[in-house]
Scaffold this motif. Structure first.
Motif, PDB file in Angstrom:
ATOM      1  N   PHE A 151       0.838  -1.211   0.000  1.00  0.00           N
ATOM      2  CA  PHE A 151       0.000   0.000   0.000  1.00  0.00           C
ATOM      3  C   PHE A 151       0.867   1.254   0.000  1.00  0.00           C
ATOM      4  CE2 PHE A 151      -2.397   3.286   2.350  1.00  0.00           C
ATOM      5  CZ  PHE A 151      -3.446   3.447   1.458  1.00  0.00           C
ATOM      6  N   GLY A 152       1.926   1.260   0.801  1.00  0.00           N
ATOM      7  CA  GLY A 152       2.835   2.404   0.846  1.00  0.00           C
ATOM      8  C   GLY A 152       3.553   2.627  -0.472  1.00  0.00           C
ATOM      9  N   LEU A 153       3.966   1.544  -1.124  1.00  0.00           N
ATOM     10  CA  LEU A 153       4.629   1.667  -2.423  1.00  0.00           C
ATOM     11  C   LEU A 153       3.685   2.236  -3.477  1.00  0.00           C
ATOM     12  CD1 LEU A 153       6.669  -1.651  -2.528  1.00  0.00           C
ATOM     13  CD2 LEU A 153       7.586   0.661  -2.446  1.00  0.00           C
ATOM     14  N   VAL A 154       2.457   1.736  -3.496  1.00  0.00           N
ATOM     15  CA  VAL A 154       1.483   2.229  -4.471  1.00  0.00           C
ATOM     16  C   VAL A 154       1.147   3.692  -4.199  1.00  0.00           C
ATOM     17  CG1 VAL A 154      -0.920   1.983  -5.253  1.00  0.00           C
ATOM     18  CG2 VAL A 154       0.522  -0.034  -4.977  1.00  0.00           C
ATOM     19  N   LEU A 155       0.937   4.036  -2.946  1.00  0.00           N
ATOM     20  CA  LEU A 155       0.622   5.415  -2.593  1.00  0.00           C
ATOM     21  C   LEU A 155       1.783   6.352  -2.939  1.00  0.00           C
ATOM     22  CD1 LEU A 155      -1.713   6.975  -1.260  1.00  0.00           C
ATOM     23  CD2 LEU A 155      -0.501   6.738   0.901  1.00  0.00           C
ATOM     24  N   GLY A 156       3.001   5.938  -2.645  1.00  0.00           N
ATOM     25  CA  GLY A 156       4.177   6.745  -2.991  1.00  0.00           C
ATOM     26  C   GLY A 156       4.353   6.889  -4.488  1.00  0.00           C
ATOM     27  N   SER A 157       4.088   5.818  -5.224  1.00  0.00           N
ATOM     28  CA  SER A 157       4.196   5.882  -6.681  1.00  0.00           C
ATOM     29  C   SER A 157       3.168   6.847  -7.263  1.00  0.00           C
ATOM     30  CB  SER A 157       3.991   4.490  -7.285  1.00  0.00           C
ATOM     31  OG  SER A 157       4.992   3.619  -6.851  1.00  0.00           O
ATOM     32  N   LEU A 158       1.954   6.786  -6.760  1.00  0.00           N
ATOM     33  CA  LEU A 158       0.912   7.712  -7.240  1.00  0.00           C
ATOM     34  C   LEU A 158       1.262   9.161  -6.907  1.00  0.00           C
ATOM     35  CD1 LEU A 158      -2.374   5.772  -6.428  1.00  0.00           C
ATOM     36  CD2 LEU A 158      -1.431   6.300  -8.680  1.00  0.00           C
ATOM     37  N   ALA A 159       1.761   9.396  -5.709  1.00  0.00           N
ATOM     38  CA  ALA A 159       2.140  10.761  -5.322  1.00  0.00           C
ATOM     39  C   ALA A 159       3.260  11.277  -6.220  1.00  0.00           C
ATOM     40  CB  ALA A 159       2.571  10.791  -3.858  1.00  0.00           C
ATOM     41  N   THR A 160       4.237  10.436  -6.513  1.00  0.00           N
ATOM     42  CA  THR A 160       5.332  10.831  -7.397  1.00  0.00           C
ATOM     43  C   THR A 160       4.826  11.086  -8.801  1.00  0.00           C
ATOM     44  OG1 THR A 160       6.881   9.530  -6.086  1.00  0.00           O
ATOM     45  CG2 THR A 160       7.574  10.115  -8.301  1.00  0.00           C
ATOM     46  N   TRP A 161       3.948  10.224  -9.283  1.00  0.00           N
ATOM     47  CA  TRP A 161       3.419  10.379 -10.636  1.00  0.00           C
ATOM     48  C   TRP A 161       2.658  11.699 -10.777  1.00  0.00           C
ATOM     49  CZ3 TRP A 161      -1.456  10.187 -13.124  1.00  0.00           C
ATOM     50  CH2 TRP A 161      -1.390  10.001 -14.505  1.00  0.00           C
ATOM     51  N   PHE A 162       1.821  12.023  -9.782  1.00  0.00           N
ATOM     52  CA  PHE A 162       1.076  13.282  -9.843  1.00  0.00           C
ATOM     53  C   PHE A 162       2.001  14.486  -9.670  1.00  0.00           C
ATOM     54  CE2 PHE A 162      -2.753  10.691  -8.766  1.00  0.00           C
ATOM     55  CZ  PHE A 162      -3.473  11.017  -9.902  1.00  0.00           C
ATOM     56  N   ALA A 163       3.022  14.375  -8.843  1.00  0.00           N
ATOM     57  CA  ALA A 163       3.944  15.492  -8.635  1.00  0.00           C
ATOM     58  C   ALA A 163       4.775  15.766  -9.884  1.00  0.00           C
ATOM     59  CB  ALA A 163       4.860  15.202  -7.451  1.00  0.00           C
ATOM     60  N   GLN A 164       5.046  14.755 -10.676  1.00  0.00           N
ATOM     61  CA  GLN A 164       5.854  14.939 -11.880  1.00  0.00           C
ATOM     62  C   GLN A 164       5.015  15.268 -13.105  1.00  0.00           C
ATOM     63  OE1 GLN A 164       8.081  11.308 -12.153  1.00  0.00           O
ATOM     64  NE2 GLN A 164       9.559  11.959 -10.612  1.00  0.00           N
ATOM     65  N   GLY A 165       3.730  15.456 -12.918  1.00  0.00           N
ATOM     66  CA  GLY A 165       2.838  15.748 -14.033  1.00  0.00           C
ATOM     67  C   GLY A 165       3.217  17.017 -14.769  1.00  0.00           C
ATOM     68  N   LYS A 166       3.641  18.048 -14.043  1.00  0.00           N
ATOM     69  CA  LYS A 166       4.013  19.308 -14.697  1.00  0.00           C
ATOM     70  C   LYS A 166       5.244  19.119 -15.584  1.00  0.00           C
ATOM     71  CE  LYS A 166       6.313  20.698 -10.478  1.00  0.00           C
ATOM     72  NZ  LYS A 166       6.246  21.554  -9.334  1.00  0.00           N
ATOM     73  N   HIS A 167       6.151  18.235 -15.193  1.00  0.00           N
ATOM     74  CA  HIS A 167       7.344  17.979 -16.006  1.00  0.00           C
ATOM     75  C   HIS A 167       6.993  17.189 -17.266  1.00  0.00           C
ATOM     76  CE1 HIS A 167       9.736  19.572 -12.773  1.00  0.00           C
ATOM     77  NE2 HIS A 167       9.204  18.702 -11.924  1.00  0.00           N
ATOM     78  N   ARG A 168       6.069  16.236 -17.136  1.00  0.00           N
ATOM     79  CA  ARG A 168       5.638  15.487 -18.315  1.00  0.00           C
ATOM     80  C   ARG A 168       4.893  16.402 -19.285  1.00  0.00           C
ATOM     81  NH1 ARG A 168       4.167  11.980 -14.394  1.00  0.00           N
ATOM     82  NH2 ARG A 168       1.977  12.428 -14.691  1.00  0.00           N
ATOM     83  N   LYS A 169       4.082  17.320 -18.753  1.00  0.00           N
ATOM     84  CA  LYS A 169       3.350  18.254 -19.601  1.00  0.00           C
ATOM     85  C   LYS A 169       4.323  19.162 -20.351  1.00  0.00           C
ATOM     86  CE  LYS A 169      -0.203  21.808 -19.525  1.00  0.00           C
ATOM     87  NZ  LYS A 169      -1.126  22.577 -18.697  1.00  0.00           N
ATOM     88  N   ARG A 170       5.336  19.652 -19.652  1.00  0.00           N
ATOM     89  CA  ARG A 170       6.338  20.515 -20.282  1.00  0.00           C
ATOM     90  C   ARG A 170       7.098  19.751 -21.368  1.00  0.00           C
ATOM     91  NH1 ARG A 170      11.617  23.036 -17.445  1.00  0.00           N
ATOM     92  NH2 ARG A 170      12.352  24.199 -19.245  1.00  0.00           N
ATOM     93  N   ALA A 171       7.442  18.505 -21.116  1.00  0.00           N
ATOM     94  CA  ALA A 171       8.140  17.695 -22.117  1.00  0.00           C
ATOM     95  C   ALA A 171       7.271  17.488 -23.346  1.00  0.00           C
ATOM     96  CB  ALA A 171       8.547  16.363 -21.511  1.00  0.00           C
ATOM     97  N   ARG A 172       5.964  17.255 -23.137  1.00  0.00           N
ATOM     98  CA  ARG A 172       5.049  17.096 -24.270  1.00  0.00           C
ATOM     99  C   ARG A 172       4.986  18.373 -25.101  1.00  0.00           C
ATOM    100  NH1 ARG A 172       1.646  14.504 -20.846  1.00  0.00           N
ATOM    101  NH2 ARG A 172       0.512  16.411 -20.418  1.00  0.00           N
ATOM    102  N   ILE A 173       4.866  19.515 -24.419  1.00  0.00           N
ATOM    103  CA  ILE A 173       4.776  20.796 -25.129  1.00  0.00           C
ATOM    104  C   ILE A 173       6.050  21.056 -25.919  1.00  0.00           C
ATOM    105  CG2 ILE A 173       4.693  23.299 -24.771  1.00  0.00           C
ATOM    106  CD1 ILE A 173       2.745  22.735 -22.432  1.00  0.00           C
ATOM    107  N   GLU A 174       7.205  20.813 -25.289  1.00  0.00           N
ATOM    108  CA  GLU A 174       8.472  21.057 -25.978  1.00  0.00           C
ATOM    109  C   GLU A 174       8.679  20.088 -27.139  1.00  0.00           C
ATOM    110  OE1 GLU A 174      11.546  21.169 -23.036  1.00  0.00           O
ATOM    111  OE2 GLU A 174      10.836  23.086 -22.234  1.00  0.00           O
ATOM    112  N   ALA A 175       8.206  18.871 -27.009  1.00  0.00           N
ATOM    113  CA  ALA A 175       8.309  17.919 -28.119  1.00  0.00           C
ATOM    114  C   ALA A 175       7.443  18.377 -29.292  1.00  0.00           C
ATOM    115  CB  ALA A 175       7.899  16.533 -27.660  1.00  0.00           C
TER     116      ALA A 175
END
Length: 116
Positions: free
Chosen positions: A59-83
């Protein structure tokens, strides 16, 4: 190859620790989800203690993975825009290159170097 060796060096000790933890915590424990009537069998579950430890870890691993995924969303969005911008500028450069080649091919170049 190095990644595989590092995985083995990390996963084997983790596996050993999990096996030792499982063997040391085999006694049955009742998890009561009703705090007002813990003896209520509908909202309680009995299992070995290591099962609860593993479930909490997962449960902790899944929760941490989800938190990391949502926190890195702005970086993925920026990479998409720049691509998308890179593709746009690449096609723009290709368009100008073909236009320049067409202009060069239409230009009249004097054959001889004589002036009249």
């Amino acid at each position: 190859m190095i990644k595989r060796v590092i995985n083995v060096l990390v996963l084997i000790p983790v596996g050993i620790v999990l096996i030792v933890l499982s063997v040391a915590n085999r006694q049955s424990v009742t998890l009561a989800l009703n705090p007002f009537r813990p003896e209520d069998s509908v909202l309680s579950m009995t299992a070995p203690f290591f099962v609860y430890l593993f479930l909490a870890t997962i449960f902790g691993l899944v929760l941490g993975s989800l938190a990391t995924w949502f926190a890195q969303g702005k970086h993925r969005k920026r990479a998409r825009i720049e691509a998308n911008e890179a593709v746009k500028w690449h096609s723009e450069a290709e368009k100008h290159r073909t236009r320049a080649e067409a202009i060069v091919s239409q230009a009249v170049v004097p054959v001889s170097g004589k002036l009249n």
